[in-house]
Design a protein around this motif. Sequence first.
Motif, PDB file in Angstrom:
ATOM      1  N   SER A  65       1.070  -1.208  -0.059  1.00 21.43           N
ATOM      2  CA  SER A  65      -0.098   0.032  -0.023  1.00 21.43           C
ATOM      3  C   SER A  65       0.935   1.160   0.097  1.00 21.43           C
ATOM      4  CB  SER A  65      -0.807   0.057   1.180  1.00 21.43           C
ATOM      5  OG  SER A  65      -1.960   1.105   1.017  1.00 21.43           O
ATOM      6  N   THR A  66       0.454   2.311  -0.606  1.00 27.93           N
ATOM      7  CA  THR A  66       0.993   3.683  -0.605  1.00 27.93           C
ATOM      8  C   THR A  66      -0.116   4.919  -0.084  1.00 27.93           C
ATOM      9  OG1 THR A  66       2.317   2.958  -2.587  1.00 27.93           O
ATOM     10  CG2 THR A  66       2.013   5.331  -2.267  1.00 27.93           C
ATOM     11  N   SER A  68      -0.711   8.562   0.505  1.00 34.48           N
ATOM     12  CA  SER A  68      -0.659   9.976   0.256  1.00 34.48           C
ATOM     13  C   SER A  68      -1.617  10.834   0.692  1.00 34.48           C
ATOM     14  CB  SER A  68      -0.487  10.001  -1.364  1.00 34.48           C
ATOM     15  OG  SER A  68      -1.873   9.676  -1.928  1.00 34.48           O
ATOM     16  N   GLU A  76       5.069  10.761  -0.056  1.00 37.86           N
ATOM     17  CA  GLU A  76       4.248   9.495  -0.259  1.00 37.86           C
ATOM     18  C   GLU A  76       4.873   8.500   0.450  1.00 37.86           C
ATOM     19  OE1 GLU A  76       3.084   8.068  -3.961  1.00 37.86           O
ATOM     20  OE2 GLU A  76       1.456   9.543  -4.495  1.00 37.86           O
ATOM     21  N   TYR A  77       4.368   7.402   1.058  1.00 34.81           N
ATOM     22  CA  TYR A  77       4.910   6.537   1.912  1.00 34.81           C
ATOM     23  C   TYR A  77       4.431   5.257   1.690  1.00 34.81           C
ATOM     24  CZ  TYR A  77       6.532  10.414   4.534  1.00 34.81           C
ATOM     25  OH  TYR A  77       7.121  11.428   4.888  1.00 34.81           O
ATOM     26  N   SER A  78       4.997   4.012   1.363  1.00 35.45           N
ATOM     27  CA  SER A  78       4.785   2.775   1.048  1.00 35.45           C
ATOM     28  C   SER A  78       5.012   1.759   2.157  1.00 35.45           C
ATOM     29  CB  SER A  78       5.652   2.307  -0.106  1.00 35.45           C
ATOM     30  OG  SER A  78       5.338   3.164  -1.352  1.00 35.45           O
ATOM     31  N   ALA A  93       1.760   1.030   5.782  1.00 35.63           N
ATOM     32  CA  ALA A  93       2.271   2.424   5.212  1.00 35.63           C
ATOM     33  C   ALA A  93       2.206   3.370   6.121  1.00 35.63           C
ATOM     34  CB  ALA A  93       1.329   2.534   3.924  1.00 35.63           C
TER      35      ALA A  93
END
Length: 137
Positions: A65-66, A68, A76-78, A93
């Motif tokens: 999952s990302t 935002s 953005e974080y994954s 995430a």
Amino acid sequence: DPKWTGSITSPAGAAGAVAPASPEEIKWSAKIHECLAKKAARSMTKGEITFNTTAADETNKTFVSTLSAPTVLTAEYSSEGPCVSKNAAQHSAAMVAMKAEFAEVYAQLVAACASASRGQKRKGSPDAAPAGPPEGK
């Protein structure tokens, strides 16, 4: 940058709830929403924070999952890697985002888990003798 005053809600969420024994049990997506609302000094609107969750491979048994939120996050974080469910991927995430954007709050939550697990009493082994008066009396 907001000043974090007072205590944050417990890692489990509601005040008075039992703290999770490990960071994996924290509802990170709820925590990131809470922190972003504090940062923005308002409630987040629908669609402002989005998770894009997809299958990690063709078996559809693991997910990534990302996260935002362009108006309130710096990037953005994954998720840290493939997870066994879509929900777990989203929490992963969100945890990565908490660690990067709200390091102090992240550290407090993880420390609360550590102290909660240290405070738990161990149950006796099933082979242990029952407590009570000595036999024969």
